[in-house]
Design an enzyme around this catalytic site. Structure first.
Site, mmCIF file in Angstrom:
data_model
loop_
_atom_site.group_PDB
_atom_site.id
_atom_site.type_symbol
_atom_site.label_atom_id
_atom_site.label_comp_id
_atom_site.label_asym_id
_atom_site.label_seq_id
_atom_site.Cartn_x
_atom_site.Cartn_y
_atom_site.Cartn_z
ATOM 1 N N ASN A 75 49.283 46.738 42.947
ATOM 2 C CA ASN A 75 48.087 47.199 43.648
ATOM 3 C C ASN A 75 48.535 47.698 45.019
ATOM 4 O O ASN A 75 48.861 46.897 45.895
ATOM 5 C CB ASN A 75 47.106 46.023 43.776
ATOM 6 C CG ASN A 75 45.917 46.355 44.656
ATOM 7 O OD1 ASN A 75 45.669 47.516 44.971
ATOM 8 N ND2 ASN A 75 45.179 45.326 45.058
ATOM 9 N N TRP A 76 48.546 49.003 45.162
ATOM 10 C CA TRP A 76 49.050 49.578 46.412
ATOM 11 C C TRP A 76 48.010 49.555 47.538
ATOM 12 O O TRP A 76 48.316 49.935 48.665
ATOM 13 C CB TRP A 76 49.547 51.016 46.180
ATOM 14 C CG TRP A 76 50.782 51.103 45.345
ATOM 15 C CD1 TRP A 76 51.581 50.059 44.945
ATOM 16 C CD2 TRP A 76 51.388 52.291 44.807
ATOM 17 N NE1 TRP A 76 52.640 50.529 44.202
ATOM 18 C CE2 TRP A 76 52.536 51.901 44.099
ATOM 19 C CE3 TRP A 76 51.058 53.643 44.854
ATOM 20 C CZ2 TRP A 76 53.365 52.817 43.452
ATOM 21 C CZ3 TRP A 76 51.874 54.569 44.209
ATOM 22 C CH2 TRP A 76 53.014 54.154 43.513
ATOM 23 N N LYS A 77 46.801 49.171 47.219
ATOM 24 C CA LYS A 77 45.727 49.095 48.228
ATOM 25 C C LYS A 77 45.637 50.413 48.997
ATOM 26 O O LYS A 77 45.916 51.468 48.437
ATOM 27 C CB LYS A 77 45.945 47.888 49.146
ATOM 28 C CG LYS A 77 46.173 46.602 48.364
ATOM 29 C CD LYS A 77 46.070 45.368 49.216
ATOM 30 C CE LYS A 77 46.419 44.150 48.371
ATOM 31 N NZ LYS A 77 46.147 42.899 49.047
ATOM 32 N N HIS A 99 38.528 42.930 42.742
ATOM 33 C CA HIS A 99 39.524 42.405 43.677
ATOM 34 C C HIS A 99 38.805 41.651 44.803
ATOM 35 O O HIS A 99 37.714 42.040 45.213
ATOM 36 C CB HIS A 99 40.375 43.544 44.244
ATOM 37 C CG HIS A 99 41.572 43.035 44.986
ATOM 38 N ND1 HIS A 99 41.499 42.585 46.279
ATOM 39 C CD2 HIS A 99 42.861 42.872 44.597
ATOM 40 C CE1 HIS A 99 42.707 42.167 46.660
ATOM 41 N NE2 HIS A 99 43.544 42.330 45.662
ATOM 42 N N GLU A 146 39.176 41.651 47.844
ATOM 43 C CA GLU A 146 38.831 42.482 49.005
ATOM 44 C C GLU A 146 37.550 43.266 48.736
ATOM 45 O O GLU A 146 36.753 43.512 49.641
ATOM 46 C CB GLU A 146 40.013 43.405 49.347
ATOM 47 C CG GLU A 146 41.158 42.598 49.945
ATOM 48 C CD GLU A 146 42.542 43.152 49.684
ATOM 49 O OE1 GLU A 146 42.677 44.333 49.315
ATOM 50 O OE2 GLU A 146 43.512 42.376 49.830
ATOM 51 N N GLU A 203 43.665 35.421 41.047
ATOM 52 C CA GLU A 203 44.250 35.637 42.371
ATOM 53 C C GLU A 203 43.590 34.698 43.384
ATOM 54 O O GLU A 203 42.520 35.028 43.931
ATOM 55 C CB GLU A 203 44.025 37.082 42.813
ATOM 56 C CG GLU A 203 44.634 38.113 41.884
ATOM 57 C CD GLU A 203 44.902 39.406 42.625
ATOM 58 O OE1 GLU A 203 46.077 39.760 42.745
ATOM 59 O OE2 GLU A 203 43.951 40.038 43.106
ATOM 60 N N GLY A 224 48.368 38.269 50.132
ATOM 61 C CA GLY A 224 48.848 38.876 51.371
ATOM 62 C C GLY A 224 49.222 37.866 52.442
ATOM 63 O O GLY A 224 49.402 38.220 53.597
ATOM 64 N N SER A 232 50.942 36.907 46.569
ATOM 65 C CA SER A 232 52.301 36.815 47.114
ATOM 66 C C SER A 232 53.364 36.616 46.032
ATOM 67 O O SER A 232 54.345 35.890 46.233
ATOM 68 C CB SER A 232 52.384 35.714 48.191
ATOM 69 O OG SER A 232 51.473 36.006 49.241
ATOM 70 N N GLY A 271 50.666 42.823 45.186
ATOM 71 C CA GLY A 271 50.287 43.669 46.311
ATOM 72 C C GLY A 271 51.508 44.108 47.085
ATOM 73 O O GLY A 271 52.202 45.060 46.724
ATOM 74 N N GLY A 272 51.814 43.372 48.163
ATOM 75 C CA GLY A 272 52.883 43.780 49.076
ATOM 76 C C GLY A 272 54.203 44.115 48.421
ATOM 77 O O GLY A 272 54.834 45.132 48.740
HETATM 78 C C1 PEP Z 1 46.687 41.631 45.607
HETATM 79 O O1 PEP Z 1 46.177 42.192 46.545
HETATM 80 O O2 PEP Z 1 46.213 41.761 44.473
HETATM 81 C C2 PEP Z 1 47.850 40.795 45.868
HETATM 82 C C3 PEP Z 1 48.179 39.912 44.963
HETATM 83 O O3 PEP Z 1 48.505 40.972 47.058
HETATM 84 P P1 PEP Z 1 49.876 40.259 47.530
HETATM 85 O O4 PEP Z 1 50.841 40.327 46.370
HETATM 86 O O5 PEP Z 1 50.346 41.055 48.705
HETATM 87 O O6 PEP Z 1 49.531 38.855 47.869
#
Ligand code: PEP
Length: 257
Positions: free
Chosen positions: A12-14, A98, A100, A170, A176, A216, A237-238
């Site tokens: 997920n590149w957001k 998600h 967010e 999640e 994040g 993460s 994500g990251g």
């Molecule tokens: C996400 O936003 O779906 C996510 C899991 O982010 P991160 O891996 O950065 O925690």
């Protein structure tokens, strides 16, 4: 009961990457995962880069997904994008629910259920996100929250539709933050979610449903997490922003077999 579920690893590149950066990342990723046939690999750029990323991924084992989708096909809905138009870019997946979106855009369980049905009817596959906040977990509300998100969010799905649905568990406190759920925490939440699905939709759906972990996930914790019997992949994500770290996660999952 052990059921062969093909792992699903999605990035997920957001709100990151220009069109050219998205294409560069897909181009860098392709050779790093080209030998992987036992994992489904997806990247999810911003809307503006979907078409170009899908073009770059065409013919490879990398699929492209969107990060959101609306509940109408077309019309006077300024700023929205329909699943039909997402599909038109060459995408095959969409992320819905998600945390967010739930938090910053106040998307409710009922609205997400509507989005889920509409995306499936448009022919997209859906990664449907659920997860508790730290406050909910520490307040003993985790099971209630997950039960509500599963019950309301997946309401009305048929067994056939589940072939095109994955759940991403999640925990919001791990997204994040650099704090990852322990393998035991992930496994017990996934087991609980699979149990909810079993109660509501039956054994075949529950045993076939892929439940990704998100929060993460990184190259150095992926192997341990994927070794849990109910962890069927990741939503990243990251660590998905760089082709090499995302590929390292894909390859760790692939090596697990
Ligand atoms: C996400 O936003 O779906 C996510 C899991 O982010 P991160 O891996 O950065 O925690």
């Amino acid at each position: 009961m052990a059921t062969a579920r093909k792992p699903l690893v999605a990035g997920n590149w957001k709100l990151n990457k220009t069109v050219s950066e998205a294409v560069e990342t897909v181009d860098a990723l392709k050779p790093l995962v080209s030998g992987v046939s036992n994992v489904d690999v997806v990247v999810c750029p911003v809307y503006t880069a979907l078409y170009s990323a899908a073009q770059a991924a065409a013919g490879s084992n990398v699929e492209v997904g969107a990060q959101n989708g609306y509940t109408k096909e077309s019309g006077a809905f300024t700023g929205e994008v329909s699943p039909q138009l997402i599909k038109d870019t060459g995408c095959t997946w969409v992320i819905l629910g998600h945390s967010e979106r739930r938090e910053y855009f106040t998307e409710s369980d009922a609205f997400l259920n509507e989005k889920l049905h509409f995306a499936l009817s448009a022919g997209l596959k859906v990664m449907f996100c659920i997860g508790e906040t730290l406050e909910e977990r520490e307040g003993g509300k985790m099971d209630d929250v997950l039960t509500r998100q599963v019950t309301e969010g997946l309401k009305g799905l048929t067994e056939d539709q589940f072939a095109n649905v994955a759940i991403a568990y999640e925990p919001v406190w791990a997204i994040g933050t650099g704090v990852t759920a322990t393998p035991d925490q992930a496994e017990s939440a996934h087991l609980f979610v699979r149990g909810l699905v079993r109660d509501q939709f039956g054994d075949a759906v529950a045993d076939g449903l892929r439940i990704q972990y998100g929060g993460s996930a990184k190259p150095d914790n992926a192997a341990e997490l994927i070794s849990q019997p109910n962890v069927d992949g990741f939503l990243v994500g990251g660590a998905a922003l760089q082709a090499d770290s995302f590929a390292a996660i894909v390859n760790a999952v692939s090596a697990h077999g």
